[in-house]
Design an enzyme around this catalytic site. Structure first.
Site, mmCIF file in Angstrom:
data_model
loop_
_atom_site.group_PDB
_atom_site.id
_atom_site.type_symbol
_atom_site.label_atom_id
_atom_site.label_comp_id
_atom_site.label_asym_id
_atom_site.label_seq_id
_atom_site.Cartn_x
_atom_site.Cartn_y
_atom_site.Cartn_z
ATOM 1 N N LYS A 13 -63.294 18.513 85.995
ATOM 2 C CA LYS A 13 -62.120 18.687 86.939
ATOM 3 C C LYS A 13 -61.503 17.290 87.130
ATOM 4 C CE LYS A 13 -64.912 19.832 90.558
ATOM 5 N NZ LYS A 13 -66.184 19.688 89.582
ATOM 6 N N ARG A 88 -64.708 23.924 98.805
ATOM 7 C CA ARG A 88 -65.988 24.125 97.991
ATOM 8 C C ARG A 88 -66.852 25.344 98.855
ATOM 9 N NH1 ARG A 88 -66.058 18.606 95.555
ATOM 10 N NH2 ARG A 88 -67.929 18.663 94.338
ATOM 11 N N ARG A 127 -71.823 9.809 82.887
ATOM 12 C CA ARG A 127 -70.561 9.284 83.396
ATOM 13 C C ARG A 127 -70.430 7.870 84.026
ATOM 14 N NH1 ARG A 127 -67.795 13.251 87.666
ATOM 15 N NH2 ARG A 127 -69.874 13.191 88.689
ATOM 16 N N ARG A 160 -71.870 6.327 89.480
ATOM 17 C CA ARG A 160 -71.872 6.857 90.983
ATOM 18 C C ARG A 160 -73.286 6.869 91.370
ATOM 19 N NH1 ARG A 160 -67.694 11.936 90.910
ATOM 20 N NH2 ARG A 160 -69.352 12.643 92.376
ATOM 21 N N ARG A 171 -76.929 18.776 94.200
ATOM 22 C CA ARG A 171 -75.434 19.132 94.032
ATOM 23 C C ARG A 171 -75.174 20.564 93.170
ATOM 24 N NH1 ARG A 171 -73.391 14.084 91.168
ATOM 25 N NH2 ARG A 171 -71.285 14.858 91.274
HETATM 26 P P1 ADP Z 1 -65.948 16.719 87.651
HETATM 27 O O1 ADP Z 1 -64.829 15.905 88.088
HETATM 28 O O2 ADP Z 1 -65.949 18.101 87.434
HETATM 29 O O3 ADP Z 1 -67.411 16.145 88.147
HETATM 30 P P2 ADP Z 1 -65.784 14.837 85.130
HETATM 31 O O4 ADP Z 1 -64.256 15.055 84.732
HETATM 32 O O5 ADP Z 1 -65.847 13.316 86.184
HETATM 33 O O6 ADP Z 1 -66.239 15.880 86.184
HETATM 34 O O7 ADP Z 1 -66.467 14.769 83.907
HETATM 35 C C1 ADP Z 1 -68.021 14.587 84.005
HETATM 36 C C2 ADP Z 1 -68.242 13.548 82.666
HETATM 37 O O8 ADP Z 1 -68.004 14.434 81.642
HETATM 38 C C3 ADP Z 1 -67.220 12.489 82.470
HETATM 39 O O9 ADP Z 1 -68.007 11.443 82.123
HETATM 40 C C4 ADP Z 1 -66.128 12.889 81.578
HETATM 41 O O10 ADP Z 1 -65.813 11.954 80.615
HETATM 42 C C5 ADP Z 1 -67.231 13.925 80.764
HETATM 43 N N1 ADP Z 1 -66.236 14.948 80.207
HETATM 44 C C6 ADP Z 1 -65.431 15.937 80.735
HETATM 45 N N2 ADP Z 1 -64.756 16.738 80.225
HETATM 46 C C7 ADP Z 1 -65.651 16.782 79.146
HETATM 47 C C8 ADP Z 1 -65.469 17.443 77.687
HETATM 48 N N3 ADP Z 1 -64.803 18.647 77.761
HETATM 49 N N4 ADP Z 1 -66.453 17.303 76.583
HETATM 50 C C9 ADP Z 1 -67.107 16.242 77.017
HETATM 51 N N5 ADP Z 1 -67.302 15.140 77.801
HETATM 52 C C10 ADP Z 1 -66.540 15.663 79.215
HETATM 53 P P1 AMP Z 2 -66.579 15.054 93.515
HETATM 54 O O1 AMP Z 2 -65.973 13.848 93.338
HETATM 55 O O2 AMP Z 2 -65.703 16.128 93.865
HETATM 56 O O3 AMP Z 2 -67.895 15.413 92.781
HETATM 57 O O4 AMP Z 2 -67.301 14.989 95.137
HETATM 58 C C1 AMP Z 2 -68.225 13.996 95.578
HETATM 59 C C2 AMP Z 2 -69.010 14.618 96.895
HETATM 60 O O5 AMP Z 2 -68.218 14.524 97.742
HETATM 61 C C3 AMP Z 2 -69.635 15.896 96.815
HETATM 62 O O6 AMP Z 2 -70.898 15.995 96.085
HETATM 63 C C4 AMP Z 2 -69.597 16.083 98.197
HETATM 64 O O7 AMP Z 2 -70.706 15.530 98.914
HETATM 65 C C5 AMP Z 2 -68.405 15.680 98.882
HETATM 66 N N1 AMP Z 2 -67.259 16.395 98.800
HETATM 67 C C6 AMP Z 2 -66.192 16.376 98.006
HETATM 68 N N2 AMP Z 2 -65.377 17.519 98.206
HETATM 69 C C7 AMP Z 2 -66.100 18.220 99.109
HETATM 70 C C8 AMP Z 2 -65.697 19.244 99.782
HETATM 71 N N3 AMP Z 2 -64.905 20.079 99.733
HETATM 72 N N4 AMP Z 2 -66.603 19.778 100.863
HETATM 73 C C9 AMP Z 2 -67.819 19.126 101.099
HETATM 74 N N5 AMP Z 2 -68.224 17.985 100.707
HETATM 75 C C10 AMP Z 2 -67.121 17.479 99.587
#
Ligand code: ADP
Ligand code: AMP
Length: 216
Positions: A13, A88, A127, A160, A171
């Site tokens: 995302k 969410r 990540r 993280r 999660r």
């Molecule tokens: P989210 O925001 O959904 O938690 P991220 O965008 O942070 O996910 O992506 C999680 C990890 O996977 C990051 O380290 C990112 O660089 C990597 N990543 C994201 N999309 C892809 C993809 N299509 N192929 C390989 N790695 C990816």
């Molecule tokens: P994210 O960066 O989207 O992976 O979010 C990191 C963490 O923040 C999640 O695992 C939750 O603990 C909290 N969080 C983010 N967005 C929400 C939401 N819409 N509702 C509840 N918790 C959230």
């Protein structure tokens, strides 16, 4: 454009948000980023959110909805928004229906990025993020130009705290039980479009771009 990006943790995302923002200039509202900023500043919200986030649990609805309500009421959202990681839960989605109506910006498109559990684990465990500007990298799939250094601001990258395997399992459960029902919620409204998140970053964006062009 009034868009929601949905998907399990690690689906891509944040990565796709960066691409979408290059394509259409709308405010990026990531509740995860907002909570991390509050944690960094150790505000009252940050201290509360931290106790949930580090365990992998969702922050309570009333707190999260209040945060988004305030953010959506700002002037820049008059031209649309990209919500990343919100809603969410069903109560959050119901609250958003009301908030979006209040600002005359009803949700137009929900992009649901799908990926399987093995891939999510691989992505989350590799990540690395920049603690200063929030840029995200991956040890295998998205390397910075200089090892462990942010391309954008030169800071040292970190993992993280909630990207441990233990938190990730919590999660993923939260996603299955609380967030996945939103796919049906938005499908019934005819708004949900699913994208195969197992493709390369570029190919996922190509699919997203087609969806954006349909509502543009
Ligand atoms: P989210 O925001 O959904 O938690 P991220 O965008 O942070 O996910 O992506 C999680 C990890 O996977 C990051 O380290 C990112 O660089 C990597 N990543 C994201 N999309 C892809 C993809 N299509 N192929 C390989 N790695 C990816
Ligand atoms: P994210 O960066 O989207 O992976 O979010 C990191 C963490 O923040 C999640 O695992 C939750 O603990 C909290 N969080 C983010 N967005 C929400 C939401 N819409 N509702 C509840 N918790 C959230």
């Amino acid at each position: 454009m009034n868009i929601i990006l949905m998907g399990p943790p690690g689906a891509g995302k944040g990565t796709q948000s960066e691409r979408i923002l290059d394509y259409c200039s709308i405010p990026h509202i990531s509740t995860g980023d907002m909570f991390r900023e509050a944690i960094k500043n150790q505000t009252e919200l940050g201290v509360l959110a931290q106790s949930y986030i580090n365990k992998g649990l969702l922050v309570p609805d009333e707190v999260t909805i209040g945060l988004v309500k305030e953010r959506l009421s700002r002037d820049d959202c008059k031209n649309g928004y990209l919500l990343d990681g919100f809603p969410r839960t069903i109560p959050q989605a119901e609250a958003l229906q009301v908030l979006a109506k209040e600002i005359s910006r009803p949700v137009q498109l929900v992009i649901n990025i799908e990926a399987d559990k093995d891939e999510l684990i691989r992505r989350i465990s590799g990540r690395r993020v920049c603690p200063k500007c929030g840029n995200s990298y991956h040890l295998l799939f998205k390397l910075p130009k200089v090892e462990n250094i942010c391309d954008a601001c030169g800071s040292e990258l970190i993992q993280r705290k909630d990207d441990t395997l233990e938190s990730l399992n919590v999660r993923l459960d939260a996603y299955e039980n609380q967030t996945k029902p939103l796919v049906e919620f938005y499908s019934k409204l005819g708004l949900c479009k699913t994208v195969n998140g197992l493709q390369s970053i570029d190919d996922v964006f190509n699919d997203i771009q087609k969806l954006l062009d349909e509502v543009k």
